[in-house]
Structures are given as C-alpha cells and as structure tokens.
Scaffold this motif. Structure first.
Motif, PDB file in Angstrom:
ATOM      1  N   VAL A 153       0.847  -1.204   0.000  1.00  0.00           N
ATOM      2  CA  VAL A 153       0.000   0.000   0.000  1.00  0.00           C
ATOM      3  C   VAL A 153       0.884   1.257   0.000  1.00  0.00           C
ATOM      4  CG1 VAL A 153      -1.651   1.317   1.361  1.00  0.00           C
ATOM      5  CG2 VAL A 153      -1.947  -1.136   1.107  1.00  0.00           C
ATOM      6  N   GLY A 154       1.972   1.215   0.792  1.00  0.00           N
ATOM      7  CA  GLY A 154       2.861   2.377   0.864  1.00  0.00           C
ATOM      8  C   GLY A 154       3.533   2.672  -0.468  1.00  0.00           C
ATOM      9  N   LEU A 155       4.021   1.609  -1.127  1.00  0.00           N
ATOM     10  CA  LEU A 155       4.705   1.809  -2.407  1.00  0.00           C
ATOM     11  C   LEU A 155       3.722   2.307  -3.466  1.00  0.00           C
ATOM     12  CD1 LEU A 155       7.303   1.663  -3.925  1.00  0.00           C
ATOM     13  CD2 LEU A 155       6.960  -0.765  -4.301  1.00  0.00           C
ATOM     14  N   THR A 156       2.506   1.749  -3.445  1.00  0.00           N
ATOM     15  CA  THR A 156       1.483   2.224  -4.373  1.00  0.00           C
ATOM     16  C   THR A 156       1.197   3.702  -4.126  1.00  0.00           C
ATOM     17  OG1 THR A 156       0.532   0.017  -4.309  1.00  0.00           O
ATOM     18  CG2 THR A 156      -0.816   1.751  -5.264  1.00  0.00           C
ATOM     19  N   ALA A 157       1.145   4.095  -2.852  1.00  0.00           N
ATOM     20  CA  ALA A 157       0.910   5.506  -2.528  1.00  0.00           C
ATOM     21  C   ALA A 157       2.045   6.370  -3.079  1.00  0.00           C
ATOM     22  CB  ALA A 157       0.799   5.678  -1.018  1.00  0.00           C
ATOM     23  N   LEU A 158       3.273   5.878  -3.004  1.00  0.00           N
ATOM     24  CA  LEU A 158       4.395   6.659  -3.530  1.00  0.00           C
ATOM     25  C   LEU A 158       4.284   6.821  -5.045  1.00  0.00           C
ATOM     26  CD1 LEU A 158       7.515   5.468  -1.506  1.00  0.00           C
ATOM     27  CD2 LEU A 158       6.218   7.584  -1.333  1.00  0.00           C
ATOM     28  N   ILE A 159       3.813   5.763  -5.726  1.00  0.00           N
ATOM     29  CA  ILE A 159       3.636   5.865  -7.178  1.00  0.00           C
ATOM     30  C   ILE A 159       2.541   6.888  -7.490  1.00  0.00           C
ATOM     31  CG2 ILE A 159       3.006   4.588  -9.255  1.00  0.00           C
ATOM     32  CD1 ILE A 159       4.407   2.148  -8.034  1.00  0.00           C
ATOM     33  N   VAL A 160       1.497   6.904  -6.648  1.00  0.00           N
ATOM     34  CA  VAL A 160       0.460   7.939  -6.812  1.00  0.00           C
ATOM     35  C   VAL A 160       1.107   9.313  -6.687  1.00  0.00           C
ATOM     36  CG1 VAL A 160      -1.605   8.946  -5.798  1.00  0.00           C
ATOM     37  CG2 VAL A 160      -1.399   6.484  -5.959  1.00  0.00           C
ATOM     38  N   VAL A 161       1.992   9.467  -5.700  1.00  0.00           N
ATOM     39  CA  VAL A 161       2.657  10.750  -5.488  1.00  0.00           C
ATOM     40  C   VAL A 161       3.425  11.163  -6.739  1.00  0.00           C
ATOM     41  CG1 VAL A 161       4.552  11.844  -4.247  1.00  0.00           C
ATOM     42  CG2 VAL A 161       2.798  10.615  -2.989  1.00  0.00           C
ATOM     43  N   ALA A 162       4.161  10.190  -7.322  1.00  0.00           N
ATOM     44  CA  ALA A 162       4.939  10.499  -8.526  1.00  0.00           C
ATOM     45  C   ALA A 162       4.033  10.960  -9.660  1.00  0.00           C
ATOM     46  CB  ALA A 162       5.734   9.270  -8.959  1.00  0.00           C
ATOM     47  N   VAL A 163       2.870  10.315  -9.782  1.00  0.00           N
ATOM     48  CA  VAL A 163       1.916  10.697 -10.827  1.00  0.00           C
ATOM     49  C   VAL A 163       1.435  12.119 -10.585  1.00  0.00           C
ATOM     50  CG1 VAL A 163      -0.428  10.287 -11.638  1.00  0.00           C
ATOM     51  CG2 VAL A 163       1.147   8.377 -11.392  1.00  0.00           C
ATOM     52  N   VAL A 164       1.091  12.392  -9.320  1.00  0.00           N
ATOM     53  CA  VAL A 164       0.481  13.675  -8.972  1.00  0.00           C
ATOM     54  C   VAL A 164       1.451  14.839  -9.209  1.00  0.00           C
ATOM     55  CG1 VAL A 164      -0.112  14.977  -6.909  1.00  0.00           C
ATOM     56  CG2 VAL A 164      -1.288  12.845  -7.413  1.00  0.00           C
ATOM     57  N   VAL A 165       2.742  14.592  -8.908  1.00  0.00           N
ATOM     58  CA  VAL A 165       3.734  15.652  -9.063  1.00  0.00           C
ATOM     59  C   VAL A 165       3.791  16.151 -10.511  1.00  0.00           C
ATOM     60  CG1 VAL A 165       6.236  16.013  -9.134  1.00  0.00           C
ATOM     61  CG2 VAL A 165       5.188  15.086  -7.096  1.00  0.00           C
ATOM     62  N   GLY A 166       3.569  15.238 -11.459  1.00  0.00           N
ATOM     63  CA  GLY A 166       3.719  15.627 -12.850  1.00  0.00           C
ATOM     64  C   GLY A 166       2.461  16.128 -13.523  1.00  0.00           C
ATOM     65  N   LEU A 167       1.331  16.086 -12.811  1.00  0.00           N
ATOM     66  CA  LEU A 167       0.047  16.327 -13.496  1.00  0.00           C
ATOM     67  C   LEU A 167      -0.028  17.692 -14.166  1.00  0.00           C
ATOM     68  CD1 LEU A 167      -2.660  14.665 -11.262  1.00  0.00           C
ATOM     69  CD2 LEU A 167      -1.695  13.913 -13.425  1.00  0.00           C
ATOM     70  N   GLN A 168       0.431  18.745 -13.472  1.00  0.00           N
ATOM     71  CA  GLN A 168       0.264  20.085 -14.029  1.00  0.00           C
ATOM     72  C   GLN A 168       1.056  20.243 -15.320  1.00  0.00           C
ATOM     73  OE1 GLN A 168       1.579  23.255 -11.516  1.00  0.00           O
ATOM     74  NE2 GLN A 168       0.403  24.791 -12.626  1.00  0.00           N
ATOM     75  N   MET A 169       2.219  19.549 -15.383  1.00  0.00           N
ATOM     76  CA  MET A 169       3.059  19.721 -16.566  1.00  0.00           C
ATOM     77  C   MET A 169       2.702  18.743 -17.680  1.00  0.00           C
ATOM     78  SD  MET A 169       6.849  20.752 -15.889  1.00  0.00           S
ATOM     79  CE  MET A 169       7.229  22.402 -15.355  1.00  0.00           C
ATOM     80  N   VAL A 170       2.470  17.487 -17.333  1.00  0.00           N
ATOM     81  CA  VAL A 170       2.277  16.478 -18.364  1.00  0.00           C
ATOM     82  C   VAL A 170       0.794  16.194 -18.605  1.00  0.00           C
ATOM     83  CG1 VAL A 170       2.884  14.130 -19.065  1.00  0.00           C
ATOM     84  CG2 VAL A 170       4.471  15.462 -17.725  1.00  0.00           C
ATOM     85  N   GLY A 171      -0.020  16.354 -17.568  1.00  0.00           N
ATOM     86  CA  GLY A 171      -1.439  16.106 -17.733  1.00  0.00           C
ATOM     87  C   GLY A 171      -1.814  14.671 -17.463  1.00  0.00           C
ATOM     88  N   VAL A 172      -3.095  14.437 -17.152  1.00  0.00           N
ATOM     89  CA  VAL A 172      -3.523  13.110 -16.724  1.00  0.00           C
ATOM     90  C   VAL A 172      -3.455  12.090 -17.859  1.00  0.00           C
ATOM     91  CG1 VAL A 172      -5.037  13.999 -14.922  1.00  0.00           C
ATOM     92  CG2 VAL A 172      -5.955  13.577 -17.189  1.00  0.00           C
ATOM     93  N   VAL A 173      -3.591  12.554 -19.104  1.00  0.00           N
ATOM     94  CA  VAL A 173      -3.723  11.605 -20.202  1.00  0.00           C
ATOM     95  C   VAL A 173      -2.394  10.899 -20.490  1.00  0.00           C
ATOM     96  CG1 VAL A 173      -4.327  11.351 -22.628  1.00  0.00           C
ATOM     97  CG2 VAL A 173      -5.631  12.899 -21.184  1.00  0.00           C
ATOM     98  N   LEU A 174      -1.280  11.647 -20.396  1.00  0.00           N
ATOM     99  CA  LEU A 174      -0.004  11.074 -20.818  1.00  0.00           C
ATOM    100  C   LEU A 174       0.958  10.811 -19.663  1.00  0.00           C
ATOM    101  CD1 LEU A 174       0.502  13.190 -24.042  1.00  0.00           C
ATOM    102  CD2 LEU A 174      -0.118  10.794 -23.885  1.00  0.00           C
TER     103      LEU A 174
END
Lengths: 264, 334
Positions: free
Chosen positions: B191-212
């Motif tokens: 669960v912790g590692l999955t949460a960290l991957i979520v964090v990595a996704v979230v950090v990039g959202l403003q620049m890369v966007g949810v689609v890519l």
C-alpha cells in the motif's frame, strides 16, 4: 530492530537433534484451507519430528504447495493451526528458511546473485539497516556451500535453471534456520544440480536440521528422504518411509493411477 | 537539440524558462525513480489508471474549495488516484476479475466522471476555472515558482522514503512471498509503495497532464533497464532520463505558444526509449544483431580450421555406422 517488535532477543533454546524429540519441529493440526469454498486441504494432521528429511508427495492439485504455504503463514487457513517448535510461525520465523518455486519470481530483475542471497538476511537486519560486510561474508559462504561462489557477481538472468535453484537454496541457508521448507527444488534441474542438492540436504540432516521438500519424482523418494507425507487434499499417510511408502498407500494417493511403482 | 540547450543556457536568467526547467526536472526525477518499481512489479498500467483517476479529484477539490492553489488540487488528485488504486487491489482480491480488466474499467469510469465534472466546472461564471483544462495535457507555461516548490517538496519526501525502505521495497518487488516469510509487513509495504507511485503521478500532473502521465512512469525506467543490470544505477539513470526529457519537452512547449507540454515531454522521453532499445550494449537490438553475426562468423572460422572451442565437450571416439540390429531393438522396446 526486528520486523516483529515483540520477538525475544535471544532465539529460543534449540531442540535436541534426535528424531522423535518431545517437541515436533512442525505440528499441523486440523488444518483446512479453501479457495473460494473449494477445499484444497482437508483436516490435515502432521507431526514432523526434528532432524528428518521429509518429502511431501501427491498428484497435481493435491495441495502440496498450499500445505507448505500454510506452514509459512502465507495462506490463511479456514480452520486449524500450525506450530513451529511449539509456537506460532510469526514468533518462530527466524528458525524457518524457505525455498520457493524457482518460477515464482522474475529472473530478469536487475540484481546480482550475491544480492539475492543477502536477501536471506533482511529479516534478521530489521528496519533501516543496510546489509554490510557481515551479510556479504555470510552470503558468500552460503554460495560456496552450493558451489556457486564463482557466480556471485553475475546478473541473475544469466543463470541456468539449476543455478537459479542453487541461488535460492543459498538464500535460505544464509538464514541459518533450523527448519527448511523447499517447494520443488528438483523441478527442471540437471543431474549435477540434483546431486548437489541432495548432498546439501543430507548435510543439513547431519547438522540436526529438519528439511521438508515438496517432491514430484516418485522413483527417487525412498532414496532421498527418510520420512514421507502422501497427500491428496486429505492426508493419505504420513510417517517413516518404510511404514508409509507402500504400493497400497500410493495407489490410494493417486487414485489407482500410479504410473511409477516404488522400487523396493 | 543543440539550439534548445543554447537557448536554455542564454535564457537561464529568464524567469519562466528557469521555473519551467526546474519543475520539469523535479517531475522527471520523481516519476523516473518511482516508475522503476511500477515497471519491475509489472504495474505499468497501474500508473495509467491512477493518473486518469486523478482528474475527478482535481476538479472536485476545485469545486469544493474554490481555489486554484496547486497544493489543494494535487491533494484532490492524490486522494482520487489512491482511491482508484485501493479499489483495484480489493476488486482483484475479492472477485474473479483479472487485473487488466479492472484497470481498464476503473480508468474509464474515473476519467469519464472527471470529464463530466470538468464540463460542469467550466460552466461556472467564475474565472478561476479557466486553468483546469491544463490538467488534461499539461501546460508548462502556467507553472510558477510556488508550484515548483510544492512539487519539489512532495517529490523529495517520496525519494527519502524510497531510500529509507530501500531493501524492503526491493525484496517486495522481487519476491513478495519470501518477504512475507521473513516477517516484512508485505500488505503495508505494498500500500505504501502504491501511494508513492500515486505521489509520482500527482507531481507531474500540471506539466504532463492526466492523459499522458503514465508514460513518464514507464518510459524512463524501461530505457534505464537497457543500460544496467542493477537496481540502484537503474533508478539513477531513470531519474536522469526523466529529468532530461522533462526539461527538453517543457522548455520546447514553453518557448512556443499553444504547444501542450505533455505531448512534447512524451515525445522526448520516447526518443530516449527508442535509442536505448536499439543501441544499449548487450540488451540493445542492434548490439545483439552484431553480436550474433560476429559469433557465427567466428564459429564458422573455427570449424573450417578445426579449432574446437573449449566449452564444447570432447567427441566420443568416432564409431563406424551404428549396428542396424541395435537400432532395430531400440525401435521395438521404445
């Protein structure tokens, strides 16, 4: 700091090495395991005395791997319990070494042989501590025991099946356990590795260790092991080889379809 | 490419370019490093589902709090992404559905819901909603210094956790059952590692966007794996590749009007992947092709000159033709 904070600092006193010791190495009682209502193991009772080489034998789908996983606490039983030297597994895990099936991991994982063997020390290391010189030495010694020291720096994807199996054995050896549980260590290995493994098993027995092996090849069972469990969802028979490994029991285990009759 | 770096160098004083480059580097390092776990655990699609699932979280956070503050919006994104991941874990555990089926289902349900919410938010009379659509494909030019600080804080925290739980995460990724027998709290670490991957996704959202965004998780790790056989160097390389691709893509898109950042970054990182798949030593296709050719040539040469390589066992003393009677007997008994 251990992963289990309530673990006593000193390991409990070791049992006498002789077979038929008072406290069995492994005691399984009334164990039933089910996947989606389908029982895979039904009401299993087993007492494994310390210091024996035990083979678990049975047809495909008999629940051999499940029984081993239940002993390790990896599978939650619907009923019954497993005791390791008289205590629950989670308090005794430092005394149990596990050799999973070779095919259960991705051998293209970016890591070296020595690194995989050092994983056997992670439990004793506990949180936040990195493996160091001590772990490296222990791992190298374990690799020597399986004649794999020349491969220490290899990437694990470059190993043959037999070599992979020996790396997994070394990883369990480095745990310095009293009981070793091995899931099909002879599966798909060549004659050289098979011989090396059986030598190792005998050495472990000479040291008073208890070894439980899920095994497929009926021909070699009486030669390699001194105790046997015949399993087909139920416990068909369990005990010393001479008493248990009979044609009648085998035919019962395999539903009368024994291809290989024991050479006795 | 050279021009790009020259313009980056000469414009380093330029506030927008500098901010964008720093933000892209932060995003690249975080997703590159954590993406290694996603790839090694064969959860590449998980990142895709989580980034798509983040959209309704972002819009809901905006609707509830009426703010465009990046921290708040990313909290919403993380909440929705994590909810999707937890749903995935529990649905696959308690039903007969395969993981890829559940992933595809969750991805489209969350993303569809997000698009509905986005359309609703865009009908609001307030001007604040104007920036929300940038989360679809990313827009580097909208990144300000405060956003970079937010991203860097979140990313640094994630990297520190990776360092602290290094051996636990490594063993969890390689052999989770064995990890459990050693007493590691596998469920919790998972669960912790999955949460960290979520964090990595979230950090990039403003620049890369949810689609890519999932490309930023997968591509640097895949490229890095080509060049090394050890986990540590792989993560380092993935971080460098991610940062490099992030900077190139973001600066390109910021230097021209109307270029979404996500596609530019993804194109940059894809070229790194293509190059690595082709030319990396040992694992690269071109390298392997040359190796095969060379080996075959050497062996042919050795055969012509009677040099038997040492690894070949010695041949049995050459027999006359096999006795036909023996062959016959074998045929009968076999």
């Amino acid at each position: 700091m251990m992963y289990q904070p309530h673990q006593p600092h000193q390991p409990p006193p070791r049992p006498p090495a002789a077979p038929h010791a008072a406290v069995p190495a492994i005691a399984v009682s009334d164990l039933t395991v089910a996947y989606h209502e389908q029982p895979v193991l039904w009401d299993i009772d087993l007492h494994v005395p310390a210091g024996v080489l035990l083979a678990i034998v049975g047809p495909n789908g008999a629940g051999k791997t499940t029984l081993m996983k239940a002993m390790l606490g990896l599978v939650k039983p619907a009923a019954g319990q497993v005791a390791i030297f008289g205590g629950p597994y989670r308090q005794q895990r430092q005394r149990v070494g596990y050799v999973p099936q070779r095919g259960s991991v991705d051998w293209d994982f970016p890591t070296s042989v020595l690194d995989v063997v050092m994983m056997g020390r992670y439990g004793a290391l506990g949180w936040f501590r990195r493996p160091g010189r001590n772990e490296r030495d222990l791992a190298f010694t374990a690799l020597q025991q399986v004649n794999m020291e020349a491969y220490a720096a290899r990437q694990i994807s470059q190993l043959s099946g037999g070599q992979q199996q020996r790396v997994f054995l070394a990883r369990a050896l480095v745990q310095a356990a009293d009981i070793y549980l091995m899931d099909e260590p002879f599966q798909g290995v060549d004659a050289v590795t098979e011989h090396a493994i059986i030598e190792l098993l005998r050495e472990l027995r000479a040291q008073g260790k208890t070894v439980v092996v899920v095994h497929h090849d009926l021909q070699t069972v009486p030669e390699y092991f001194d105790w046997v469990t015949l399993l087909n969802v139920r416990r068909i028979a369990h005990g010393p080889m001479a008493e248990v490994f009979t044609e009648a029991n085998l035919s019962h285990t395999y539903g009368g379809r024994t291809a290989a009759v024991p050479r006795r | 490419m050279l021009e790009l770096f020259l313009s980056l160098w000469s414009n380093w004083g330029d506030y927008t370019i500098r901010t964008v480059a720093l933000g892209a580097a932060v995003l690249g390092v975080t997703s590159g490093v954590l993406g290694c776990y996603a790839v090694l655990r064969r959860q590449a699609l998980l990142g895709d589902a989580m980034s798509h699932a983040a959209l309704p979280g972002i819009v809901l956070a905006y609707l509830l709090f009426g703010t465009r503050d990046l921290g708040i919006l990313l909290l919403g994104a993380a909440g929705a992404g994590w909810l999707a991941a937890l749903l995935l874990l529990s649905i696959t555990r308690h039903t007969h559905l395969k993981e890829d089926t559940v992933l595809g289902m969750l991805l489209s349900v969350f993303f569809g819901f997000g698009m509905v919410l986005l359309a609703f938010a865009q009908k609001q009379p307030t001007a604040a909603q104007a920036g929300l659509s940038r989360f679809l494909f990313g827009q580097a030019a909208t990144v300000v210094e405060r956003d970079v600080l937010t991203m860097a804080g979140i990313g640094a925290l994630a990297l520190v956790l990776v360092a602290l739980f290094w051996k636990e995460f490594k063993l969890l990724s390689f052999d989770p059952d064995y990890a459990a027998t050693l007493g590691l709290p596998v469920r919790l670490l998972d669960v912790g590692l999955t949460a960290l991957i979520v964090v990595a996704v979230v950090v990039g959202l403003q620049m890369v966007g949810v689609v890519l965004m999932s490309a930023m998780l997968v591509a640097p790790a895949v490229a890095a794996r080509q060049w090394t056989d050890r986990l540590g160097p792989m993560m380092l390389l993935a971080g460098i590749f991610g940062a490099g691709a992030g900077i190139v893509g973001a600066v390109l898109s910021a230097s021209a009007r109307g270029l979404s950042t996500g596609p530019m970054i993804v194109l940059s990182v894809s070229s790194i992947v293509l190059f690595s798949l082709l030319f990396a030593p040992r694992r690269g296709l071109v390298w392997r092709w040359f190796q095969t050719q060379r080996n075959a040539r050497r062996l042919r040469f050795a055969m012509q000159h009677g040099d038997v390589p040492l690894s070949v066992p010695t041949a049995p003393p050459s027999d006359p033709l096999p006795d036909p009677r023996i062959a016959e007997q074998k045929g009968v008994s076999g």
